[in-house]
Each structure stands twice: as C-alpha cells, then as structure tokens.
Design a protein around this motif. Structure first.
Motif, PDB file in Angstrom:
ATOM      1  N   ASN A  49      43.096  31.334  48.077  1.00  0.00           N
ATOM      2  CA  ASN A  49      44.073  30.251  47.938  1.00  0.00           C
ATOM      3  C   ASN A  49      44.534  30.090  46.497  1.00  0.00           C
ATOM      4  OD1 ASN A  49      43.952  29.686  50.669  1.00  0.00           O
ATOM      5  ND2 ASN A  49      42.421  28.062  50.437  1.00  0.00           N
ATOM      6  N   ILE A  50      43.593  30.152  45.559  1.00  0.00           N
ATOM      7  CA  ILE A  50      43.943  30.015  44.145  1.00  0.00           C
ATOM      8  C   ILE A  50      44.883  31.137  43.712  1.00  0.00           C
ATOM      9  CG2 ILE A  50      43.012  30.191  41.795  1.00  0.00           C
ATOM     10  CD1 ILE A  50      40.511  28.698  42.854  1.00  0.00           C
ATOM     11  N   LEU A  51      44.512  32.381  44.065  1.00  0.00           N
ATOM     12  CA  LEU A  51      45.332  33.516  43.643  1.00  0.00           C
ATOM     13  C   LEU A  51      46.698  33.493  44.319  1.00  0.00           C
ATOM     14  CD1 LEU A  51      42.677  36.387  43.547  1.00  0.00           C
ATOM     15  CD2 LEU A  51      43.411  34.833  41.723  1.00  0.00           C
ATOM     16  N   ARG A  52      46.756  33.071  45.563  1.00  0.00           N
ATOM     17  CA  ARG A  52      48.033  32.992  46.258  1.00  0.00           C
ATOM     18  C   ARG A  52      48.923  31.914  45.668  1.00  0.00           C
ATOM     19  NH1 ARG A  52      49.874  36.547  47.025  1.00  0.00           N
ATOM     20  NH2 ARG A  52      48.716  37.542  48.671  1.00  0.00           N
ATOM     21  N   GLN A  53      48.331  30.777  45.252  1.00  0.00           N
ATOM     22  CA  GLN A  53      49.119  29.723  44.611  1.00  0.00           C
ATOM     23  C   GLN A  53      49.682  30.201  43.273  1.00  0.00           C
ATOM     24  OE1 GLN A  53      46.565  26.284  44.350  1.00  0.00           O
ATOM     25  NE2 GLN A  53      46.447  26.059  46.574  1.00  0.00           N
ATOM     26  N   ARG A  54      48.888  30.964  42.542  1.00  0.00           N
ATOM     27  CA  ARG A  54      49.348  31.461  41.247  1.00  0.00           C
ATOM     28  C   ARG A  54      50.445  32.513  41.398  1.00  0.00           C
ATOM     29  NH1 ARG A  54      43.586  32.722  38.205  1.00  0.00           N
ATOM     30  NH2 ARG A  54      42.812  30.573  38.086  1.00  0.00           N
ATOM     31  N   GLU A  55      50.256  33.395  42.372  1.00  0.00           N
ATOM     32  CA  GLU A  55      51.168  34.526  42.533  1.00  0.00           C
ATOM     33  C   GLU A  55      51.506  34.690  44.021  1.00  0.00           C
ATOM     34  OE1 GLU A  55      50.130  38.108  40.420  1.00  0.00           O
ATOM     35  OE2 GLU A  55      48.805  37.005  39.068  1.00  0.00           O
ATOM     36  N   PRO A  56      52.464  33.904  44.516  1.00  0.00           N
ATOM     37  CA  PRO A  56      52.739  33.899  45.958  1.00  0.00           C
ATOM     38  C   PRO A  56      53.177  35.237  46.533  1.00  0.00           C
ATOM     39  CG  PRO A  56      53.817  32.049  44.844  1.00  0.00           C
ATOM     40  CD  PRO A  56      53.272  32.939  43.778  1.00  0.00           C
ATOM     41  N   GLU A  57      53.805  36.090  45.720  1.00  0.00           N
ATOM     42  CA  GLU A  57      54.360  37.333  46.250  1.00  0.00           C
ATOM     43  C   GLU A  57      53.529  38.571  45.943  1.00  0.00           C
ATOM     44  OE1 GLU A  57      56.886  37.054  48.249  1.00  0.00           O
ATOM     45  OE2 GLU A  57      56.957  34.907  47.812  1.00  0.00           O
ATOM     46  N   THR A  58      52.466  38.436  45.166  1.00  0.00           N
ATOM     47  CA  THR A  58      51.681  39.606  44.765  1.00  0.00           C
ATOM     48  C   THR A  58      50.865  40.140  45.937  1.00  0.00           C
ATOM     49  OG1 THR A  58      51.505  38.829  42.483  1.00  0.00           O
ATOM     50  CG2 THR A  58      49.880  40.445  43.208  1.00  0.00           C
ATOM     51  N   PRO A  59      50.968  41.442  46.234  1.00  0.00           N
ATOM     52  CA  PRO A  59      50.102  42.019  47.281  1.00  0.00           C
ATOM     53  C   PRO A  59      48.628  41.862  46.902  1.00  0.00           C
ATOM     54  CG  PRO A  59      51.864  43.540  46.681  1.00  0.00           C
ATOM     55  CD  PRO A  59      51.887  42.434  45.663  1.00  0.00           C
ATOM     56  N   MET A  60      47.818  41.475  47.887  1.00  0.00           N
ATOM     57  CA  MET A  60      46.400  41.216  47.621  1.00  0.00           C
ATOM     58  C   MET A  60      45.544  41.837  48.726  1.00  0.00           C
ATOM     59  SD  MET A  60      44.632  37.582  46.552  1.00  0.00           S
ATOM     60  CE  MET A  60      45.083  36.718  48.049  1.00  0.00           C
ATOM     61  N   ALA A  61      44.452  42.469  48.318  1.00  0.00           N
ATOM     62  CA  ALA A  61      43.498  43.072  49.248  1.00  0.00           C
ATOM     63  C   ALA A  61      42.097  42.585  48.875  1.00  0.00           C
ATOM     64  CB  ALA A  61      43.567  44.589  49.184  1.00  0.00           C
ATOM     65  N   THR A  62      41.136  42.784  49.773  1.00  0.00           N
ATOM     66  CA  THR A  62      39.750  42.417  49.486  1.00  0.00           C
ATOM     67  C   THR A  62      38.816  43.487  50.026  1.00  0.00           C
ATOM     68  OG1 THR A  62      40.260  40.046  49.579  1.00  0.00           O
ATOM     69  CG2 THR A  62      37.949  40.661  49.822  1.00  0.00           C
ATOM     70  N   VAL A  63      37.767  43.786  49.230  1.00  0.00           N
ATOM     71  CA  VAL A  63      36.723  44.723  49.639  1.00  0.00           C
ATOM     72  C   VAL A  63      35.377  44.021  49.481  1.00  0.00           C
ATOM     73  CG1 VAL A  63      35.627  46.961  49.225  1.00  0.00           C
ATOM     74  CG2 VAL A  63      38.098  46.690  48.852  1.00  0.00           C
ATOM     75  N   GLY A  64      34.512  44.129  50.509  1.00  0.00           N
ATOM     76  CA  GLY A  64      33.174  43.553  50.432  1.00  0.00           C
ATOM     77  C   GLY A  64      32.131  44.572  50.836  1.00  0.00           C
ATOM     78  N   TRP A  65      30.964  44.486  50.213  1.00  0.00           N
ATOM     79  CA  TRP A  65      29.852  45.392  50.505  1.00  0.00           C
ATOM     80  C   TRP A  65      28.681  44.594  51.065  1.00  0.00           C
ATOM     81  CZ3 TRP A  65      33.007  45.841  46.344  1.00  0.00           C
ATOM     82  CH2 TRP A  65      33.564  47.098  46.070  1.00  0.00           C
TER      83      TRP A  65
END
Length: 198
Positions: free
Chosen positions: A108-124
């Motif tokens: 949510n924080i990153l989306r509020q800062r940069e609404p149009e930036t492509p974002m992915a997530t990796v977890g181990w």
C-alpha cells in the motif's frame, strides 16, 4: 539430494555485495519494520519486494543474490525485514506464516508513492507463505503484476514432524536455537516460571 541443496549454498555461496539503504516504517501500534532499498539508481525502474524466510533478513544470501540480478537488469529492490527478525523491536509481536499485515502495508505504501510503477514480490520459505497468504487475502486487489514463492512449507504440521527425525533434526535444532535467541532478546526482562527451558 535435499540436504545438499539446502546446505551447499548456505556454507559455500559467497555473500553478494549490495548497498542497502534502510527505511524504517513506523506502525500504529508503536512498533516498526524496515525496508532495505537497493538499486535506487534506476529511478524509474520496476520494484521487487523481497521477503526473507525464518530468521532471515538483509544478510540472507539467497535474497541478496536475486537482488543483485534484478538490479543489473534495471530493477529497484525493497527488502522487507519482518518484525521480530534481526532488529530489536519494542513490542512482543513476532512474525509467522499467516502474518500478512506488514507485507500488505508495504504494498500500500509503495503503491501510494508510485501508483503506476510495475511491482512484483518474491518470498522464500516462511516469506513465501506470507506472500501466498497475502495474495489470497487481497484477491483481485493485488497491486502486483507478478509474484513468486520458493520453498514454501505448504503443510506446516508434516514439515514440523519431518524435521524431528534423522539428519533433518539438525534443521530443527538450528531453528529452535534461533527462536530462543530472538525470544531472549525480546523478553530479556521477563521473569519466567521455574522449569521453563530456554
């Protein structure tokens, strides 16, 4: 061999050199978690949020290795260091497989800062469980274009039972020792009833 796959990189993989800028995210309950930023020279690059496994953090070799690869192709990386990990936290909160709040807040924080930036997530491992649970909770409101989870213990009870036997007990001992260390640091001033084994 699963033991070779587990131990070879832990013992012999070199630590990837990586500059990390730490950002503290203050929380409403008085606690905090840290984001570790790297690759910020790619100002307009996509963002990968990386989530470590149990007892991991900014120094996890697998995480730093992927971060370096992503940075070389123009990504920025935000490493989520889960609460109760390597930093000293004021609350008794410890992360676990179903604790998705900090990851979802990060999105949510990153989306509020940069609404149009492509974002992915990796977890181990445990971080992969957190990621998959967060994806399920978010449904079609997931703010990502891609996600990947590696080495996830989908069924915790059989996994916990497996590490009680044979050579795998080495992993149980390591995890329990790490858990005791975290609990000692977090509850150093708490007096325990007699007979409690730390």
């Amino acid at each position: 061999n699963p033991h070779v796959q587990t131990n070879w990189p832990a013992w012999f993989r070199l630590m990837t050199r990586l500059y990390i800028r730490q950002e503290r995210i203050e929380l409403a309950d008085g606690d905090f978690f840290n984001l570790g930023w790297s690759g910020e020279e790619h100002r307009n690059g996509p963002i990968a949020v990386l989530v470590h496994g149990y007892s991991g953090g900014f120094s996890s070799k697998y995480l730093r290795g992927l971060a370096r690869r992503l940075i070389t192709i123009g990504w920025r990386v935000a490493i989520l260091e889960l609460r109760g990990g390597t930093a000293s936290h004021p609350s008794a909160h410890l992360y676990h497989h179903g604790d998705t709040a900090d990851l979802r807040l990060t999105w949510n924080i990153l989306r509020q800062r940069e609404p149009e930036t492509p974002m992915a997530t990796v977890g181990w491992s445990l971080g992969g469980s957190v990621l998959l649970n967060a994806l399920g909770e978010a449904g079609n409101q997931v703010p990502l274009f891609a996600a990947a989870a590696a080495c996830v213990p989908f069924r915790l009870e059989p996994c916990a039972e497996h590490v009680r036997h044979g050579f795998a007990r080495m992993y149980q001992d390591k995890l329990l020792n790490e858990m005791r260390t975290v609990l000692r640091k977090k509850h150093a001033k708490v007096s325990l009833p007699s007979g409690v084994d730390w």
